[in-house]
Design a protein around this motif. Structure first.
Motif, PDB file in Angstrom:
ATOM      1  N   GLY A  44       0.588  -1.413   0.201  1.00  0.00           N
ATOM      2  CA  GLY A  44       0.041   0.080   0.142  1.00  0.00           C
ATOM      3  C   GLY A  44       1.155   1.423  -0.125  1.00  0.00           C
ATOM      4  N   GLU A  45       1.762   1.406   0.299  1.00  0.00           N
ATOM      5  CA  GLU A  45       3.189   2.494   0.420  1.00  0.00           C
ATOM      6  C   GLU A  45       4.413   1.769   0.076  1.00  0.00           C
ATOM      7  OE1 GLU A  45       2.611   4.160   4.069  1.00  0.00           O
ATOM      8  OE2 GLU A  45       0.766   4.691   4.298  1.00  0.00           O
ATOM      9  N   LEU A  46       4.911   2.586  -0.236  1.00  0.00           N
ATOM     10  CA  LEU A  46       6.458   2.843  -0.758  1.00  0.00           C
ATOM     11  C   LEU A  46       7.175   3.379   0.006  1.00  0.00           C
ATOM     12  CD1 LEU A  46       5.811   2.908  -4.450  1.00  0.00           C
ATOM     13  CD2 LEU A  46       6.276   0.790  -2.942  1.00  0.00           C
ATOM     14  N   LEU A  47       9.005   3.378   0.198  1.00  0.00           N
ATOM     15  CA  LEU A  47       9.739   4.356   1.155  1.00  0.00           C
ATOM     16  C   LEU A  47       9.727   5.173   0.681  1.00  0.00           C
ATOM     17  CD1 LEU A  47      11.240   3.743   3.076  1.00  0.00           C
ATOM     18  CD2 LEU A  47      13.342   2.788   1.579  1.00  0.00           C
ATOM     19  N   VAL A  48       9.512   5.937   1.428  1.00  0.00           N
ATOM     20  CA  VAL A  48       9.798   7.734   0.557  1.00  0.00           C
ATOM     21  C   VAL A  48      11.004   8.285   1.184  1.00  0.00           C
ATOM     22  CG1 VAL A  48       8.382  10.027   1.313  1.00  0.00           C
ATOM     23  CG2 VAL A  48       6.885   7.907   0.514  1.00  0.00           C
ATOM     24  N   ARG A  49      11.793   8.908   0.635  1.00  0.00           N
ATOM     25  CA  ARG A  49      12.925   9.162   1.511  1.00  0.00           C
ATOM     26  C   ARG A  49      13.455  10.582   0.968  1.00  0.00           C
ATOM     27  NH1 ARG A  49      16.502   4.679   2.138  1.00  0.00           N
ATOM     28  NH2 ARG A  49      16.301   2.511   1.074  1.00  0.00           N
ATOM     29  N   ASP A  50      13.767  11.243   2.213  1.00  0.00           N
ATOM     30  CA  ASP A  50      14.382  12.611   0.969  1.00  0.00           C
ATOM     31  C   ASP A  50      16.023  12.235   0.466  1.00  0.00           C
ATOM     32  OD1 ASP A  50      16.485  12.635   3.110  1.00  0.00           O
ATOM     33  OD2 ASP A  50      15.339  13.354   4.434  1.00  0.00           O
ATOM     34  N   PRO A  51      16.302  13.889   0.113  1.00  0.00           N
ATOM     35  CA  PRO A  51      17.023  13.862  -0.728  1.00  0.00           C
ATOM     36  C   PRO A  51      19.130  13.046  -0.086  1.00  0.00           C
ATOM     37  CG  PRO A  51      16.412  15.683  -1.874  1.00  0.00           C
ATOM     38  CD  PRO A  51      15.726  14.756  -0.133  1.00  0.00           C
ATOM     39  N   GLN A  52      18.694  12.847   1.174  1.00  0.00           N
ATOM     40  CA  GLN A  52      19.867  12.839   1.837  1.00  0.00           C
ATOM     41  C   GLN A  52      20.055  10.786   2.278  1.00  0.00           C
ATOM     42  OE1 GLN A  52      18.928  15.655   2.815  1.00  0.00           O
ATOM     43  NE2 GLN A  52      20.209  16.644   1.232  1.00  0.00           N
ATOM     44  N   GLY A  53      18.176  10.499   1.977  1.00  0.00           N
ATOM     45  CA  GLY A  53      18.442   8.976   2.111  1.00  0.00           C
ATOM     46  C   GLY A  53      17.554   8.885   2.883  1.00  0.00           C
ATOM     47  N   PRO A  84      -7.024   0.449 -10.131  1.00  0.00           N
ATOM     48  CA  PRO A  84      -7.229   1.844  -9.361  1.00  0.00           C
ATOM     49  C   PRO A  84      -6.469   1.841  -7.861  1.00  0.00           C
ATOM     50  CG  PRO A  84      -9.474   0.838  -9.132  1.00  0.00           C
ATOM     51  CD  PRO A  84      -8.301  -0.290  -9.970  1.00  0.00           C
ATOM     52  N   GLN A  85      -5.845   0.379  -7.492  1.00  0.00           N
ATOM     53  CA  GLN A  85      -4.600   0.796  -6.333  1.00  0.00           C
ATOM     54  C   GLN A  85      -3.393   1.061  -7.268  1.00  0.00           C
ATOM     55  OE1 GLN A  85      -3.553  -2.688  -4.586  1.00  0.00           O
ATOM     56  NE2 GLN A  85      -1.861  -1.982  -3.186  1.00  0.00           N
ATOM     57  N   LEU A  90       0.538   6.027  -8.604  1.00  0.00           N
ATOM     58  CA  LEU A  90       1.053   6.624  -9.565  1.00  0.00           C
ATOM     59  C   LEU A  90       1.183   8.467  -9.472  1.00  0.00           C
ATOM     60  CD1 LEU A  90       0.861   4.723 -13.010  1.00  0.00           C
ATOM     61  CD2 LEU A  90       3.058   4.578 -11.538  1.00  0.00           C
ATOM     62  N   ARG A  91      -0.292   8.597  -8.724  1.00  0.00           N
ATOM     63  CA  ARG A  91      -0.644   9.900  -8.547  1.00  0.00           C
ATOM     64  C   ARG A  91       0.214   9.962  -7.690  1.00  0.00           C
ATOM     65  NH1 ARG A  91      -5.838   7.534  -9.060  1.00  0.00           N
ATOM     66  NH2 ARG A  91      -6.951   8.278 -10.877  1.00  0.00           N
ATOM     67  N   GLU A  92       0.911   8.612  -6.659  1.00  0.00           N
ATOM     68  CA  GLU A  92       1.234   9.702  -5.200  1.00  0.00           C
ATOM     69  C   GLU A  92       3.367  10.015  -6.189  1.00  0.00           C
ATOM     70  OE1 GLU A  92       2.500   6.312  -2.117  1.00  0.00           O
ATOM     71  OE2 GLU A  92      -0.293   6.269  -2.239  1.00  0.00           O
ATOM     72  N   SER A  93       3.963   9.180  -7.023  1.00  0.00           N
ATOM     73  CA  SER A  93       4.708   9.340  -7.626  1.00  0.00           C
ATOM     74  C   SER A  93       4.645  10.466  -8.543  1.00  0.00           C
ATOM     75  CB  SER A  93       4.788   7.654  -8.571  1.00  0.00           C
ATOM     76  OG  SER A  93       6.076   7.854  -9.211  1.00  0.00           O
ATOM     77  N   ILE A  94       3.627  10.873  -8.706  1.00  0.00           N
ATOM     78  CA  ILE A  94       3.596  12.066  -9.733  1.00  0.00           C
ATOM     79  C   ILE A  94       3.884  13.377  -8.896  1.00  0.00           C
ATOM     80  CG2 ILE A  94       2.380  13.370 -10.801  1.00  0.00           C
ATOM     81  CD1 ILE A  94       0.871  11.459 -12.517  1.00  0.00           C
ATOM     82  N   LEU A 112      -3.218   7.618 -17.213  1.00  0.00           N
ATOM     83  CA  LEU A 112      -4.708   8.115 -17.336  1.00  0.00           C
ATOM     84  C   LEU A 112      -4.813   8.632 -15.445  1.00  0.00           C
ATOM     85  CD1 LEU A 112      -7.220   7.540 -17.663  1.00  0.00           C
ATOM     86  CD2 LEU A 112      -7.015   5.369 -17.150  1.00  0.00           C
ATOM     87  N   ALA A 113      -3.210   8.849 -14.761  1.00  0.00           N
ATOM     88  CA  ALA A 113      -3.796   8.977 -13.305  1.00  0.00           C
ATOM     89  C   ALA A 113      -3.446  10.538 -13.037  1.00  0.00           C
ATOM     90  CB  ALA A 113      -2.842   8.492 -13.060  1.00  0.00           C
ATOM     91  N   ALA A 114      -2.604  11.075 -14.663  1.00  0.00           N
ATOM     92  CA  ALA A 114      -3.350  12.161 -14.561  1.00  0.00           C
ATOM     93  C   ALA A 114      -3.757  13.125 -15.495  1.00  0.00           C
ATOM     94  CB  ALA A 114      -1.511  12.707 -15.171  1.00  0.00           C
ATOM     95  N   ASP A 115      -5.326  12.046 -16.063  1.00  0.00           N
ATOM     96  CA  ASP A 115      -6.559  12.592 -16.685  1.00  0.00           C
ATOM     97  C   ASP A 115      -6.025  12.434 -17.700  1.00  0.00           C
ATOM     98  OD1 ASP A 115      -7.816  12.726 -14.219  1.00  0.00           O
ATOM     99  OD2 ASP A 115      -7.074  13.995 -13.048  1.00  0.00           O
TER     100      ASP A 115
END
Length: 250
Positions: A44-53, A84-85, A90-94, A112-115
């Motif tokens: 449901g979630e992927l790892l999210v990192r800041d530029p320093q990791g 849909p998931q 992909l909207r999170e990636s955008i 499609l996620a970007a309409d």
């Protein structure tokens, strides 16, 4: 050298990451494939990192997402209830939550996620087509690896995407001009297939009810893909390496 983990979503049998996955691993990535059509879960979630990791949130264990191809259309949710998931991811990636690289159906799902509109072509594109980088593509941190020359690429699609609003067109060519694009800082989509080879194309053609492009036969398509294989390998490996290097730089 730090390693990165990539989650790849495979939508149907025979559409896996193929040798592109091998090239990602050669470049230092760990590629994990999930197959929701077999009942496997998509995190449901992927790892999210800041530029320093450092982690900013999320409970996943991946640095990036790859959404692969398939015979479905990008809105065929009834037969593919996980779509849909995927589009939500992909909207999170955008929005910049994590990088993604999305191939053919995956690129259409990103659009499609970007309409952006998705249309059905009167005639599919199947086989080798000559593409080239735009000026935006030449300066892109990933697709810049393909800049500087015309390149043969494998197309196998009947759906066609328009360029989403705000997207940078990176690779173009043929009468389906949106061949690769970027949304935001690191959500990439392609129409062409960097992962495939003649053997896989032969499997896709077997029993497929798509009308072939004018002047082509199944045998001639396989021959043209085989003839271009050396260039396909060189460019596909460069693209995979550039993507891993981008992920590592974050």
């Amino acid at each position: 050298m730090s390693s990165v983990r990539i989650l790849a979503i495979e939508h149907e049998n025979g559409t896996g990451p193929q040798r592109f996955g091998q090239w990602l691993e050669e470049a230092g990535a760990d590629v994990v494939v999930t197959r929701p059509y077999l009942g496997e879960e998509i995190p449901g979630e992927l790892l999210v990192r800041d530029p320093q990791g450092a982690e900013r949130g999320g409970t996943g264990a991946f640095d990036a997402l790859i959404v692969l191809g398939g015979s479905a259309g990008p809105s065929d949710d009834a037969d593919n209830p996980w779509f849909p998931q995927v589009r939500d991811l992909l909207r999170e990636s955008i929005r910049g939550e994590f990088p993604s690289l999305n191939i053919c159906l995956g690129g259409e799902m990103l659009a499609l996620a970007a309409d952006a509109p998705i249309s059905r072509r009167a005639h599919p594109q199947i086989g080798i087509y000559e593409l080239g980088a735009t000026s935006a593509g030449e300066s892109d941190p990933v697709f810049g690896s393909l800049a500087g020359e015309r390149m043969p690429a494998v197309l196998f699609h009947q759906e066609e995407m328009a360029l989403p609003d705000g997207a940078a067109l990176l690779i173009t060519g043929s009468d389906a001009p949106v061949q690769a694009y970027r949304l935001g800082d690191f959500a990439w989509g392609t129409q062409f297939h960097p992962e495939t080879d003649a053997r896989q194309i032969a499997r896709w053609l077997d029993g497929n009810d798509l009308a072939l492009p004018a002047g082509k036969t199944e045998d001639s398509i396989i021959v043209e893909v085989e003839a271009a294989d050396g260039e396909l390998v060189a460019r596909g490996r460069r693209l995979a390496t550039a993507f891993v290097e981008f992920l590592r730089s974050r």
